[in-house]
Design an enzyme around this catalytic site. Structure first.
Site, PDB file in Angstrom:
ATOM      1  N   ALA A 146      46.927  -4.847  -7.787  1.00  0.00           N
ATOM      2  CA  ALA A 146      45.548  -4.410  -8.041  1.00  0.00           C
ATOM      3  C   ALA A 146      44.768  -4.144  -6.759  1.00  0.00           C
ATOM      4  O   ALA A 146      43.643  -3.669  -6.802  1.00  0.00           O
ATOM      5  CB  ALA A 146      44.824  -5.456  -8.885  1.00  0.00           C
ATOM      6  N   GLY A 147      45.359  -4.457  -5.634  1.00  0.00           N
ATOM      7  CA  GLY A 147      44.614  -4.418  -4.369  1.00  0.00           C
ATOM      8  C   GLY A 147      44.164  -3.023  -3.967  1.00  0.00           C
ATOM      9  O   GLY A 147      44.808  -2.027  -4.262  1.00  0.00           O
TER      10      GLY A 147
ATOM     11  N   ARG B  54      40.875  -1.922   4.143  1.00  0.00           N
ATOM     12  CA  ARG B  54      41.067  -1.781   5.593  1.00  0.00           C
ATOM     13  C   ARG B  54      42.106  -0.725   5.963  1.00  0.00           C
ATOM     14  O   ARG B  54      42.236  -0.357   7.114  1.00  0.00           O
ATOM     15  CB  ARG B  54      41.423  -3.146   6.199  1.00  0.00           C
TER      16      ARG B  54
ATOM     17  N   GLY C 231      52.943  -6.685  -4.854  1.00  0.00           N
ATOM     18  CA  GLY C 231      53.329  -5.285  -4.664  1.00  0.00           C
ATOM     19  C   GLY C 231      53.143  -4.790  -3.252  1.00  0.00           C
ATOM     20  O   GLY C 231      53.587  -3.698  -2.908  1.00  0.00           O
TER      21      GLY C 231
ATOM     22  N   LYS D   2      66.367  31.016   3.243  1.00  0.00           N
ATOM     23  CA  LYS D   2      65.678  30.481   2.051  1.00  0.00           C
ATOM     24  C   LYS D   2      66.407  30.888   0.784  1.00  0.00           C
ATOM     25  O   LYS D   2      66.700  32.066   0.605  1.00  0.00           O
ATOM     26  CB  LYS D   2      64.239  30.996   1.993  1.00  0.00           C
TER      27      LYS D   2
HETATM   28  C1  UD1 Z   1      48.582 -14.843  -1.470  1.00  0.00           C
HETATM   29  C2  UD1 Z   1      48.820 -16.335  -1.720  1.00  0.00           C
HETATM   30  C3  UD1 Z   1      49.177 -17.010  -0.394  1.00  0.00           C
HETATM   31  C4  UD1 Z   1      50.402 -16.328   0.189  1.00  0.00           C
HETATM   32  C5  UD1 Z   1      50.148 -14.840   0.354  1.00  0.00           C
HETATM   33  C6  UD1 Z   1      51.391 -14.126   0.788  1.00  0.00           C
HETATM   34  C7  UD1 Z   1      47.229 -16.873  -3.489  1.00  0.00           C
HETATM   35  C8  UD1 Z   1      45.973 -17.546  -3.817  1.00  0.00           C
HETATM   36  N1  UD1 Z   1      47.600 -16.913  -2.229  1.00  0.00           N
HETATM   37  O1  UD1 Z   1      47.465 -14.774  -0.614  1.00  0.00           O
HETATM   38  O2  UD1 Z   1      49.444 -18.365  -0.619  1.00  0.00           O
HETATM   39  O3  UD1 Z   1      50.708 -16.906   1.455  1.00  0.00           O
HETATM   40  O4  UD1 Z   1      49.751 -14.258  -0.907  1.00  0.00           O
HETATM   41  O5  UD1 Z   1      51.058 -12.790   1.044  1.00  0.00           O
HETATM   42  O6  UD1 Z   1      47.888 -16.328  -4.339  1.00  0.00           O
HETATM   43  N2  UD1 Z   1      46.243  -9.208  -6.307  1.00  0.00           N
HETATM   44  C9  UD1 Z   1      45.880  -8.693  -7.525  1.00  0.00           C
HETATM   45  N3  UD1 Z   1      44.718  -9.085  -8.073  1.00  0.00           N
HETATM   46  C10 UD1 Z   1      43.898  -9.977  -7.497  1.00  0.00           C
HETATM   47  C11 UD1 Z   1      44.275 -10.510  -6.249  1.00  0.00           C
HETATM   48  C12 UD1 Z   1      45.455 -10.110  -5.690  1.00  0.00           C
HETATM   49  O7  UD1 Z   1      46.598  -7.862  -8.089  1.00  0.00           O
HETATM   50  O8  UD1 Z   1      42.855 -10.294  -8.076  1.00  0.00           O
HETATM   51  C13 UD1 Z   1      47.502  -8.761  -5.724  1.00  0.00           C
HETATM   52  C14 UD1 Z   1      47.296  -8.016  -4.433  1.00  0.00           C
HETATM   53  O9  UD1 Z   1      47.172  -6.627  -4.671  1.00  0.00           O
HETATM   54  C15 UD1 Z   1      48.555  -8.334  -3.673  1.00  0.00           C
HETATM   55  C16 UD1 Z   1      48.920  -9.724  -4.164  1.00  0.00           C
HETATM   56  O10 UD1 Z   1      48.255  -9.896  -5.388  1.00  0.00           O
HETATM   57  O11 UD1 Z   1      49.597  -7.443  -4.006  1.00  0.00           O
HETATM   58  C17 UD1 Z   1      48.522 -10.802  -3.183  1.00  0.00           C
HETATM   59  O12 UD1 Z   1      47.132 -10.772  -3.053  1.00  0.00           O
HETATM   60  P1  UD1 Z   1      46.405 -11.090  -1.695  1.00  0.00           P
HETATM   61  O13 UD1 Z   1      44.949 -10.966  -1.867  1.00  0.00           O
HETATM   62  O14 UD1 Z   1      47.012 -10.307  -0.590  1.00  0.00           O
HETATM   63  O15 UD1 Z   1      46.770 -12.604  -1.541  1.00  0.00           O
HETATM   64  P2  UD1 Z   1      46.622 -13.458  -0.258  1.00  0.00           P
HETATM   65  O16 UD1 Z   1      45.219 -13.873  -0.104  1.00  0.00           O
HETATM   66  O17 UD1 Z   1      47.275 -12.782   0.864  1.00  0.00           O
END
Ligand code: UD1
Ligand code: CA
Length: 463
Positions: free
Chosen positions: A9-10, A14, A101, A349
């Site tokens: 969902a991200g 940045r 993802g 081509k």
């Molecule tokens: C998460 C983990 C962290 C781990 C890290 C590894 C949690 C709370 N923390 O942190 O322990 O070390 O991954 O990269 O899970 N996403 C959604 N919806 C949301 C939030 C996130 O789909 O509401 C997806 C993001 O697109 C991404 C993945 O989940 O693909 C991880 O989300 P991200 O926000 O990067 O998690 P981190 O804070 O990095």
């Protein structure tokens, strides 16, 4: 049955792109595709993708092959998994692999070995972890006597916990039934006010279930990209990994500068790749071929011992023993047969160039069927487009096309026929004939001498 949920969902603010973050590419392949490929290679093809930002783009990319669920607000990884409740409930007896993802380097070995630990130990959750020199930014794994006690996010860590080097990769195996039992109990009472998926670990332990971590040998399973710099770092890692695989298989590289090879490309032992070469898609390079320098080959087969020097080739087939380049453009749907020579500034081509034919300089061959051992002089043009429709040119075996010939299609040049230099050929040429289409040369005796002689005598420049 075992299934997978991919969190995607991200937004990747940045990255400064309109793409959903997971569609940003590593070695020409969206990060989401890397993750899906790892699932498929592990035998998991029942996959649900959680989308959010620009979800239509992901849906159209997946073109219905995998179901998606939409997370309208990005409230954390736990909240993201909640959106897949129906998918989970469809098969509560199995295990589910939850993946990020945007962490493209998860691999089959890690997935399958973690599953083995998960089932051998009868865990409710098995977190895939890595031990890093620099764990900054990641969730830290709290070990217990018998497995793990939980995960603490960087922002919630005590000074002591920050020293822990075992980190959460964001990938987990859960028993689906156990996950469903605790998933909706997660509370967003943490530094980021988010629903943290790893909070399920503590909740499961409270219910007397077992949790453990599988430490991946591949540290890069944890790597993701938040910005362009991070994406470049992932590209660098992937680029080197792919080149190392080819080195192990006996492909020759004398210098890897500017060499980018997509993971799907096949290269046989004994082929060489020179600097500045980009190999994409379903390209296959046969043994003894030399590709580069400065070439871009996409979805193209290259036969044995063929040399491509400064060539761009797309969706084509090139035979064995060809010598092509420098500065040759082979456009889609072309077939270059064995032993062909294409020299500088030649464009092909949607054409077949038969065995042993030679197109050495400054020539356009489009929509043409060229036989074997045909020789093109310099500056030949197949005139294939009349402004409304394209037509084909046929050149039969052993024909000789004179320099600066225009072949106005549709037209056929017969076997072993000649065209005279400078001719614009609009009618078919019979086998063995010579076609001349130009006005007869007239020489006016002494004309130039009379006009210029005065100047030449005085040694003046002629203007
Ligand atoms: C998460 C983990 C962290 C781990 C890290 C590894 C949690 C709370 N923390 O942190 O322990 O070390 O991954 O990269 O899970 N996403 C959604 N919806 C949301 C939030 C996130 O789909 O509401 C997806 C993001 O697109 C991404 C993945 O989940 O693909 C991880 O989300 P991200 O926000 O990067 O998690 P981190 O804070 O990095
Ligand atoms: Ca992350």
């Amino acid at each position: 049955m075992n299934r997978s949920i991919i969190l995607a969902a991200g937004q990747g603010k940045r990255m400064k792109t309109d793409l959903p973050k997971v569609m940003c590419e590593v070695l020409g392949i969206p990060m989401l595709r890397w993750v899906i490929t790892a699932c498929e290679q592990s035998g998991l093809d029942d996959i649900c993708v959680v989308t959010g930002f620009e979800h239509e783009q992901i849906e159209s990319y997946l073109s219905g092959k995998y179901p998606t669920v939409f997370q309208s607000q990005r409230l954390g990884t736990g909240h993201a998994v909640m959106q897949a409740e129906d998918f989970l409930k469809k098969d509560p007896d199995g295990n589910v692999l939850i993946l990020c993802g945007d962490a493209p380097f998860i691999d089959k070995e890690t997935i399958t070995e973690a599953l083995k630990l998960h089932t051998d130990e009868n865990n409710s959750v098995t977190v895939i972890t890595a031990v890093l020199e620099n764990p900054a930014g990641y969730g830290r794994i709290i070990r217990s006597e018998n497995g793990i006690a939980g995960n603490v996010e960087q922002k919630d860590c005590t000074a002591e916990q920050l020293k822990i080097r075992e980190v959460n990769s964001g990938a987990y195996w859960f028993k689906v039934r156990d996950l469903l039992e605790v998933l909706f109990e997660i509370k967003p009472d943490n530094a980021q006010a988010e629903y943290y998926l790893p909070d399920c670990i503590g909740l499961l332990i409270e219910k007397g279930k077992r949790a453990d971590a599988f430490i991946s040998e591949n540290n890069s399973v944890v790597l993701g990209a938040n910005d362009r710099k991070g994406l470049l770092a992932l590209n660098d890692i992937a680029r080197k990994t792919v080149i190392e695989k080819h080195l192990e298989n006996g492909v020759e590289f004398i210098c890897t500068d500017g060499i980018i090879i997509e993971p799907s490309v096949e290269i046989e032992c004994g082929a060489a790749v020179l600097p500045g070469t980009i190999l994409k898609g379903s390209t296959k390079i046969s043994k003894g071929a030399v590709i580069g320098p400065n070439s871009l080959i996409s979805d193209t087969f290259v036969g044995e011992n063929t040399v491509l020097n400064s060539v761009q080739a797309y969706q084509s087939k090139i035979g064995s023993g060809c010598k092509i380049g420098p500065f040759v453009h082979i456009r889609p749907s072309s077939e270059i047969l064995d032993g062909v020579h294409l020299g500088n500034f030649v464009e092909i081509k949607n054409s077949v160039v038969g065995k042993g034919s030679s197109v050495s300089h400054l020539t356009y061959v489009g929509d043409s069927d060229v036989g074997k051992n045909v020789n093109f002089g310099c500056g030949v043009v197949t005139v294939n487009y009349d402004g409304t429709k394209k037509s084909r040119t046929v050149i039969k075996d052993n024909a000789f096309i004179g320099c600066n010939t225009n072949l106005v299609a549709p037209v056929t040049i017969g076997e072993a026929a000649y065209t005279a230099a400078g001719s614009t050929i609009t009618k078919n040429v019979p086998d063995g004939a010579l076609a001349i289409e130009r006005s007869t040369q007239v020489n006016r005796e002494n004309y130039a001498k009379r006009k210029l002689g005065r100047h030449i005598k005085k040694g003046e420049n002629i203007k």
